[in-house]
Design an enzyme around this catalytic site. Structure first.
Site, PDB file in Angstrom:
ATOM      1  CG  PHE A 141      -1.928   1.163   1.116  1.00 25.35           C
ATOM      2  CD1 PHE A 141      -3.088   1.015   0.372  1.00 25.35           C
ATOM      3  CD2 PHE A 141      -1.679   2.389   1.714  1.00 25.35           C
ATOM      4  CE1 PHE A 141      -3.991   2.072   0.220  1.00 25.35           C
ATOM      5  CE2 PHE A 141      -2.573   3.451   1.575  1.00 25.35           C
ATOM      6  CZ  PHE A 141      -3.732   3.292   0.828  1.00 25.35           C
ATOM      7  CG  ASP A 226       5.698   3.406   1.900  1.00 25.97           C
ATOM      8  OD1 ASP A 226       5.690   3.846   3.065  1.00 25.97           O
ATOM      9  OD2 ASP A 226       4.694   3.404   1.169  1.00 25.97           O
ATOM     10  CE  LYS A 255      -0.136   5.105   7.757  1.00 23.41           C
ATOM     11  NZ  LYS A 255      -1.542   5.369   7.960  1.00 23.41           N
TER      12      LYS A 255
END
Ligand code: PLP
Length: 403
Positions: A141, A226, A255
């Site tokens: 993702f 990532d 995040k």
């Protein structure tokens, strides 16, 4: 007058684009590892805003830094220098351990990955305009913009929005032979989550990332990690790649980087970063003084040895307790996976995950289920063993019904 939960939810349903399958509670405030709903019900938060609230809720230093910065200046253009941004970039560049690292701040994970992809293409195209292939993993993702949902190896995210950007290919995570067969001198970059999160919490097999690095070097391709979910200390190291001893050329973060204030970043080693010149990339809000003031608190707190050591310790205890839970419910829990405070318990049955999450909510515990069958735990990084016991206690109450 204060609106009721029903009124708030009805207003939201009338006005907000219905893209989220929301749970029927209205959250109001938080403190440490706990949040409270609108009716004063307390919940232990083991989702942390999906790996965002790394310092927990209402963290005094974070609140102070954000309040003080709000009182000074919320925003100014990236056409000017600011102390918070210079500090945050300096700290992140040093922490990355990448040679002559350069940092770019954006506003989200998708934007960080989008920038990393652009940089990789710029770097590769300067040598060969056809060196465009970006290889990512199935079940990865990487975000919801057109390029990042194309990078995301889960076709359902791509349905109905084509044509998609070209040049993306997919391999199974942890399958080095497949990656080897897919790569050539036309490979621009391999982009992987250091630990897959949304796809079901899959850490890399021993030696996998080293071999990926070797293949990238062989083909002159960049390695992009990532770490939007697995980074910022969650694995027990500030950068998860340091757990595996493999450095990327570019790493992306978002995040938890500013503890709850929107931010994203990519960090690139100097030689690669040189591919971007003034005017090649930009953002209005990215790296503004408010976000960077918050990031500076996270960057001063999380990398400390005691803080990271506590993540390893609590995470290790949590994993042990999940394994014990698996021993109690062997026909229900298939596997326990993860590192530090990114942990998953894969269920043997499909389609019960959301009900389990709802039952935990009723018990006052917020957890999450990803890919329909992996209970995922990505709590604030400040949790203690007592908090772990509370979650395990709730699961012990909830699970027998599904056995
Ligand atoms: N990359 C990873 C590994 C993620 O987990 C996420 C979000 O869940 C993203 C990228 C996208 O981040 P954002 O939602 O901030 O765009």
């Amino acid at each position: 007058m204060r609106e009721t939960d029903q009124e708030i939810m009805a207003k939201d349903k009338a006005g907000y684009l219905p893209v989220f399958n929301r749970y029927e509670i209205v959250l109001d405030h938080g403190e440490g590892a706990y949040v409270w709903d609108h009716n004063g019900k307390k919940y232990l938060d083991f989702l942390g805003g999906i790996a965002v609230n790394v310092l927990g809720h209402n963290h005094p230093a974070l609140v102070k830094a954000v309040s003080e910065q709000a009182g000074k200046m919320l925003h100014c253009s990236n056409l000017y220098y600011t102390q918070p941004q210079a500090d945050a970039a300096d700290k992140l560049a040093r922490l990355s351990g990448l040679e002559e690292a350069k940092v770019f701040f954006g506003n989200s994970g998708a934007e960080a990955n989008e920038g990393a992809i652009k940089l990789a293409r710029k770097f590769a195209h300067a040598k060969d305009p056809e060196k465009s292939q970006i290889i990512t993993a199935w079940m990865s993702f990487h975000g919801r913009t057109l390029a990042t949902l194309t990078a995301t190896g889960q076709p359902h995210y791509q349905e109905g929005v084509g044509p998609l950007p070209e040049g993306f290919d997919y391999v199974h995570y942890n399958d080095i032979a497949e990656l080897e067969s897919m790569m050539s001198d036309k490979t621009c970059a391999v982009m992987l989550e250091t630990i897959q999160g949304e796809g079901g919490v899959y850490p890399p097999n021993p030696g996998y990332l080293q071999k990926v690095r070797e293949l990238c070097d062989k083909h002159g391709a960049l390695l992009i990690f990532d770490e939007i979910q697995a980074g910022i200390g969650r694995s027990g190291k500030f950068f998860a790649y340091d757990k595996y001893g493999v450095k990327p050329d570019i790493v992306t973060l978002a995040k938890g980087l500013a503890g709850g204030v929107p931010i994203g970043a990519f960090v690139a080693r100097g030689e690669v970063a040189k591919a971007m010149k003034p005017g090649d990339h930009g953002t209005t809000f990215g790296g503004n003084p408010l976000a960077c003031a918050a990031a500076n608190v996270v960057l001063d707190t999380v990398p400390k040895a005691e803080f990271l050591g506590q993540i390893e310790k609590v995470g290790g205890y949590f994993k042990q307790q999940l394994v014990k839970l698996q021993e109690k419910f062997p026909s229900l829990i298939k596997e326990v996976r993860g590192e530090g405070l990114i942990l998953g318990a894969e269920l043997s049955k499909d389609n019960i995950g959301r009900d389990i999450v709802n039952d935990c909510l009723a018990e006052g515990v917020i957890i999450n289920c990803t890919v329909g069958k992996v209970l995922r735990f990505i709590p604030p990084l400040i949790i203690t063993e007592e908090h772990v016991d509370e979650v395990i206690g709730a699961l012990e109450k909830v699970l027998p019904k599904y056995n």
